[in-house]
Design a protein around this motif. Structure first.
Motif, PDB file in Angstrom:
ATOM      1  N   GLN A 132      54.638  48.904  40.719  1.00  0.00           N
ATOM      2  CA  GLN A 132      54.165  47.293  40.592  1.00  0.00           C
ATOM      3  C   GLN A 132      54.494  46.218  39.215  1.00  0.00           C
ATOM      4  O   GLN A 132      54.775  45.216  39.782  1.00  0.00           O
ATOM      5  N   ARG A 133      54.536  46.557  38.071  1.00  0.00           N
ATOM      6  CA  ARG A 133      55.327  45.664  36.941  1.00  0.00           C
ATOM      7  C   ARG A 133      56.408  45.695  37.210  1.00  0.00           C
ATOM      8  O   ARG A 133      56.857  44.135  36.593  1.00  0.00           O
ATOM      9  N   CYS A 134      57.441  46.028  37.778  1.00  0.00           N
ATOM     10  CA  CYS A 134      59.219  45.730  38.759  1.00  0.00           C
ATOM     11  C   CYS A 134      58.725  44.457  39.615  1.00  0.00           C
ATOM     12  O   CYS A 134      59.142  43.738  39.600  1.00  0.00           O
ATOM     13  N   HIS A 135      58.161  45.273  40.492  1.00  0.00           N
ATOM     14  CA  HIS A 135      57.617  44.314  42.049  1.00  0.00           C
ATOM     15  C   HIS A 135      56.669  43.959  42.156  1.00  0.00           C
ATOM     16  O   HIS A 135      55.051  44.642  43.381  1.00  0.00           O
ATOM     17  N   LEU A 136      56.115  43.504  41.113  1.00  0.00           N
ATOM     18  CA  LEU A 136      54.572  42.373  41.181  1.00  0.00           C
ATOM     19  C   LEU A 136      54.904  42.357  42.487  1.00  0.00           C
ATOM     20  O   LEU A 136      55.038  41.035  43.349  1.00  0.00           O
ATOM     21  N   LYS A 137      53.644  42.465  43.364  1.00  0.00           N
ATOM     22  CA  LYS A 137      53.093  41.543  44.403  1.00  0.00           C
ATOM     23  C   LYS A 137      53.592  41.849  45.623  1.00  0.00           C
ATOM     24  O   LYS A 137      53.755  41.500  46.965  1.00  0.00           O
ATOM     25  N   PRO A 257      64.187  43.798  43.801  1.00  0.00           N
ATOM     26  CA  PRO A 257      64.344  43.671  44.813  1.00  0.00           C
ATOM     27  C   PRO A 257      62.734  43.189  45.647  1.00  0.00           C
ATOM     28  O   PRO A 257      62.078  44.590  45.510  1.00  0.00           O
ATOM     29  N   GLN A 258      62.674  42.626  46.824  1.00  0.00           N
ATOM     30  CA  GLN A 258      61.241  42.115  47.585  1.00  0.00           C
ATOM     31  C   GLN A 258      60.788  44.018  47.888  1.00  0.00           C
ATOM     32  O   GLN A 258      61.619  44.045  48.678  1.00  0.00           O
TER      33      GLN A 258
END
Length: 524
Positions: A132-137, A257-258
């Protein structure tokens, strides 16, 4: 693209719409061993061909266009959680698995030894403490803004040219058969620093180095007297913790990326992607998409690459396992490296206490990895907004007229899947706007770092669904592989190579049409 009307055996072994591409090499067949597929009937093939035919009517939305992910689409939200919803069609039991996977995705790992035996094993070198730290939300990462801003959602890939005498790996042998003399330059991890620069370390260890980033501005003239400014990035590394970098080190910046729609991308038939490949530009349209091919550690065979900026992974679970190992330093059944990306030169890192051992074999076990992959596969795509707006429809027409759909293929129908675990991805009409092939985007976007079949100027076409919600979810409007573009227009203006004509068409079109095109993209 060039096709024959005869049904013949090809190296790829597929038939699509009654045609097969002319293939001249001899290589193993690319399959989808990770999917339990129900073969399509002739009637279904006819329906699919009709449903995925490019539109010529821009006066109204196409049928089902609002639901970008079919029944896996979720209702539009106006908050930061628009990308964090589960597919609407999950069962109650699957929704529980989704939530458990979400918990592991957010989990903060700690160093070993620790009293939290299910959560230790971080590093010793790492880029983040959780997915989650990289792909926040579950959205896009961002570039660092200012000296004190975090680099957590962005890092540098590292490699060096492979010495000529080095034996070829399984995938390199396959690619040599596939491409012959045109095989991409072979690369290996940087001898001391490995495959990516890790700017954090647990106590008692030195971080590898810090990434520095500076920009210069470049003005671009547009039609109607308008102008745009592109920021040109320059990357460097400082405070090296383990000695000098190799003189021939190759670096590639990557922003996270998302996460939406990954399971649907995984369920697109190989044939429907490969049929759009035209490596030699046989039809003369200037578009030469090539399929990436990667090695499946799980199935011990080559498969189509679909995920990552250069399509370096073929399945969601292998992408997840590699991210655990490389980004966090967490081992799994598919990446049994408790020391993560530490090299043999980094001896203290290799010998450190890790989270594997008597209590558990891997730092995240097979069940945990499966749950994270299930979560990642089932992050829903939000529904489209304003699909009936005249301005959006006009922008859609401009998108087609500019030739953007030559690479950003609008729609597919996914495999019909036999497993009840994949109901959200089974036989869905989806609108990702990508061909998932490698394209040469010119020297302006080049990183100079080959990756398997991808050259230093080639990138996978990223899917566009959800792109208009980037600011809402991630709090910024940064695009492209390194976030250099501060708007969708800037992202378009960076396109070169195969996309040069499309880019120039957008730059030269009347300003009102260009504005409409951007509004169409913002509706995705």
């Amino acid at each position: 693209m060039r096709f024959t009307s005869l049904i013949v055996s090809t190296a790829f072994g597929f038939v699509w719409g009654g045609c097969v591409p002319q293939v001249t090499f001899a290589a193993p067949i690319l399959t989808e061993p990770y999917l339990d597929v129900v073969p399509r009937t002739e009637a279904e093939m006819a329906r699919i061909k009709s449903a995925t035919r490019p539109t010529t009517d821009f006066s109204k939305p196409e049928p089902f266009e609002q639901n970008s992910a079919g029944k896996a689409t979720t209702r539009a939200r106006s908050d930061h959680d628009a990308f964090s919803q589960s597919s609407e069609s999950l069962s109650f039991e699957q929704e529980l698995d989704f939530k458990l996977g979400n918990g592991l995705f957010k989990k903060l790992w700690v160093s070993s030894p620790s009293s939290t035996l299910a959560s230790d094993g971080l590093g010793p070198l790492y880029n983040a403490r959780s997915c989650q730290r990289c792909h926040l939300k579950d959205g896009r990462g961002h570039t660092p803004e200012g000296a004190d801003d975090s680099r957590v959602s962005m890092f540098l890939r590292l490699s060096v040219p492979t010495p000529a005498q080095t034996p070829m790996t399984e995938i390199e042998t396959y690619l040599a058969a596939l491409d012959g003399d045109a095989v991409t330059a072979r690369t290996s991890p940087e001898p001391t620093y490995g495959g990516q620069l890790q700017d954090f370390a647990i106590q008692g260890h030195a971080a590898e180095a810090q990434m520095d980033l500076q920009y210069t501005e470049r003005a671009v003239a547009l039609s109607g007297g308008e102008t745009a400014s592109l920021r040109v990035p320059t990357y460097s590394m400082r405070d090296a913790g383990y000695g000098a970098f190799a003189d021939d080190v190759q670096i590639s910046p990557r922003v996270a990326p998302q996460m939406i729609g990954l399971g649907l991308i995984e369920a697109i038939p190989v044939a429907d992607i490969l049929v759009r490949a035209d490596a030699d530009d046989a039809d003369g349209d200037g578009i030469s998409g090539r399929a990436q091919v990667v090695w499946s550690q799980e199935f011990k065979q080559p498969i189509l690459g679909r995920f990552g900026w250069k399509a370096g992974h073929g399945t969601v679970i292998e992408q997840s396992a590699d991210a655990f190992a490389g980004d966090i330093g967490i081992s799994s059944p598919l990446a049994q490296r408790p020391y993560g990306d530490c090299t043999e030169t980094q001896n203290s890192c290799r010998k450190a206490v890790h989270g594997d051992g008597d209590v558990r074999v891997d730092e995240v076990d097979a069940q945990g990895l499966d749950l994270v992959a299930f979560y990642s596969r089932n992050l829903a795509v939000p529904e489209r907004r304003d699909v009936s707006s005249p301005e959006v429809l006009r922008g859609k027409e401009m998108f087609y007229a500019a030739g953007c759909t030559s690479c950003h293929t609008p729609k597919y129908v996914t495999h019909r899947l036999a497993s009840q675990d994949n109901t959200a991805q089974s036989f869905q009409l989806i609108w990702p706007y990508s061909d998932f092939l490698l394209h040469d985007l010119g020297f302006g976007l080049a990183d100079g770092r080959p990756e398997l079949r991808a050259t230093g100027t080639e990138w996978r076409t990223p899917p566009l669904w959800g792109i208009g919600l980037t600011e809402q979810v991630s709090g910024h409007t940064q695009f492209l592989h390194d976030g250099r573009a501060r708007s969708l227009l800037e992202a378009i203006l960076w396109h070169g190579g195969e996309a040069q004509n499309a880019r120039d068409t957008v730059a030269d079109m009347p300003p009102d049409d260009r504005t409409a095109l951007i509004q169409f993209l913002e509706s995705l």
